[in-house]
Scaffold this active site. Structure first.
Site, PDB file in Angstrom:
ATOM      1  N   GLU A 196       0.870  -1.175   0.000  1.00 25.60           N
ATOM      2  CA  GLU A 196       0.000   0.000   0.000  1.00 25.60           C
ATOM      3  C   GLU A 196       0.903   1.219   0.000  1.00 25.60           C
ATOM      4  OE1 GLU A 196      -2.914  -0.424  -0.658  1.00 25.60           O
ATOM      5  OE2 GLU A 196      -3.218  -2.522  -0.120  1.00 25.60           O
ATOM      6  N   CYS A 214      -1.958   8.998   3.048  1.00 26.10           N
ATOM      7  CA  CYS A 214      -1.505   8.440   1.766  1.00 26.10           C
ATOM      8  C   CYS A 214      -2.468   8.731   0.634  1.00 26.10           C
ATOM      9  CB  CYS A 214      -1.273   6.941   1.902  1.00 26.10           C
ATOM     10  SG  CYS A 214      -2.730   5.996   2.412  1.00 26.10           S
TER      11      CYS A 214
END
Length: 462
Positions: free
Chosen positions: A212, A246
């Site tokens: 990720e 993120c």
């Protein structure tokens, strides 16, 4: 330390071998224990995160970490038994009356490398999925959030008393040793740069990985969008946790004639979210001095290249850096090449929607894409031509909070996905089984080849 890590992994693997397929009662008990930890220790965890950041409001931690963690656990408790069921089916007609099965099995021992920006949710979220799938787990917590890491290291063994979870603390050297262990699956959340190193280390033992990562997630304001509302929601998505997310919007694509309108609307929206910013403690601090200096250098380099900075408020206390919009940014600047991961928001003007689409397509696939439009045809043009890990339409961030949707990247922004059923499947191996009957036509396919084989061959090849 490496020897200690290997011993910990071996201990977890032996425990897994002793019960390789835990039933739902065992998994449910682990998930409920995890839920009790979050409920009973939520205040202490929020205080630890606030101390690590030297300024993050309890309300923000509750909203961004405690709530999604709890709802994720509840989702797994509600659906986990069904996810575990064997799927039955028929074999291909040439193999009748054979039957097929697909049995989800735990992979074994899962390693999870946890980042610092959401030290609770990005630890317990994937942990929930791994436990629901019946695995045992090693967690490597971030050295940049030492108080939160120490608290979780103490609490997890207290609540999960069956030894299903082991916690590792330590610096980057420990993280490198952790990534090189022979796990049955490894999940890493962090930068693309470090993701390369993690994948390389995992390859030594052919460990499957879920990465990720981040990248530059665009927010695209189409000409037909509700402009004021789009600006408000982009500002919110870029401001929570001071942009240290993120999937925060990394830059904004907008019609060329709306640049000044965006700056004015952003200033109003930011002022509404964080009034009296200089004294406002509901806005998060930058995690440490090194990260703050990196952001200031990005801004200074952009300004030296001709960019104009538009701070939306005066500097706050400590490391509280207000959201700053930047216009006239040089396309080749570091600000436009690197993931920002902080409260800097460059504007990229365009003349036609296709120009904006081409801009996105010419760059590595982002982790998130935000599209603001009121026209279905405009939305479909973007969705059918641009790739991203996930999309939110007419808002930001919230696709990550949907437990029925997989969360993950694509290309440079990552590989694999988790959350809900997708997480259960990521941390499971689906065992395919063919149950053959005593009598089957496949006998005609075996030598010696004769008339029966010729008939079957003609049927199969027609």
């Amino acid at each position: 330390m490496r020897n200690h890590l290997i011993v910990t992994l071996d201990t977890l693997r032996q425990a897994h071998h002793a019960n390789p397929l835990p039933d739902w009662a065992v998994r449910r008990a682990r998930l409920k224990a995890l839920r009790c930890l979050v409920i009973e220790q939520g205040t202490a965890l929020a205080e630890a995160i606030d101390a690590d950041f030297q300024g993050r409001a309890a309300e923000e931690t509750q909203l961004l970490e405690l709530v999604p963690t709890l709802t994720g656990i509840d989702h797994a408790l509600k659906h986990g038994r069904r996810w575990m069921r064997t799927q039955h089916g028929r074999a291909s007609r040439w193999f009748w009356p054979a039957r097929t099965e697909q049995r989800p099995r735990p992979k074994g021992v899962v390693g999870i490398l946890v980042p610092w920006n959401y030290p609770l949710y990005l630890a317990l979220g994937p942990l929930t999925d791994a436990l629901a799938a019946g695995n045992r787990v090693m967690l490597k917590l971030s050295e940049h959030t030492p108080r939160t890491s120490a608290l979780l290291a103490r609490l997890l063994p207290e609540y999960l008393k069956d030894g299903s979870v082991a916690v590792v603390e330590g610096d980057a050297e420990v993280a490198r040793a952790f990534a090189a262990l022979a796990f049955d699956h490894l999940l890493f959340t962090g930068s693309t740069r470090v993701g390369h190193a993690v994948m390389k280390a995992a390859a030594e033992h052919l460990v499957p990985v879920t990465l990720e990562l981040g990248g530059k997630s665009p927010a695209l304001i189409a000409p037909d969008a509700d402009f004021e509302r789009a600006v408000e929601r982009i500002v919110y998505g870029k401001s929570v946790n001071a942009g240290q997310t993120c999937i925060a919007p990394d830059y904004v694509l907008l019609p060329r004639d709306r640049v000044e309108d965006f700056i004015a609307a952003a200033r109003r929206a930011f002022g509404h979210l964080y009034p009296r910013f200089a004294e406002n403690e509901q806005y998060s601090a930058i995690i440490n001095d090194g990260h703050l200096q990196r952001l200031m250098k990005l801004r200074a380099e952009a300004e030296a290249g001709g960019a104009r900075s538009h701070p939306l408020a005066r500097v706050g206390r400590g490391r509280r850096m207000p959201l700053t919009v930047l216009s006239e940014v040089e396309p080749g600047s570091a600000l436009m090449r690197e993931e920002i991961f902080g409260p800097l928001l460059p504007l990229v003007p365009y003349d036609h929607l296709d120009e904006a689409i081409d801009y996105i397509r010419a760059r590595p696939h982002p982790l998130a894409l935000y599209v603001f439009t009121s026209r279905r045809d405009s939305l479909e043009r973007v969705l059918s031509t641009c790739s991203a890990g996930g999309v939110t339409v007419n808002d930001t961030l919230f696709h990550i909070a949907q437990h029925s949707l997989p969360f993950g990247g694509v290309g440079a922004s990552g590989m694999g996905a988790y959350h809900g059923r997708a997480g259960f499947e990521t941390f499971s191996h689906t065992l395919p089984i063919l149950r053959q009957s005593r009598r089957t036509g496949t006998a005609l396919l075996r030598p010696p080849y004769g008339r029966g084989f010729s008939v079957m061959r003609r049927l199969l090849l027609r």
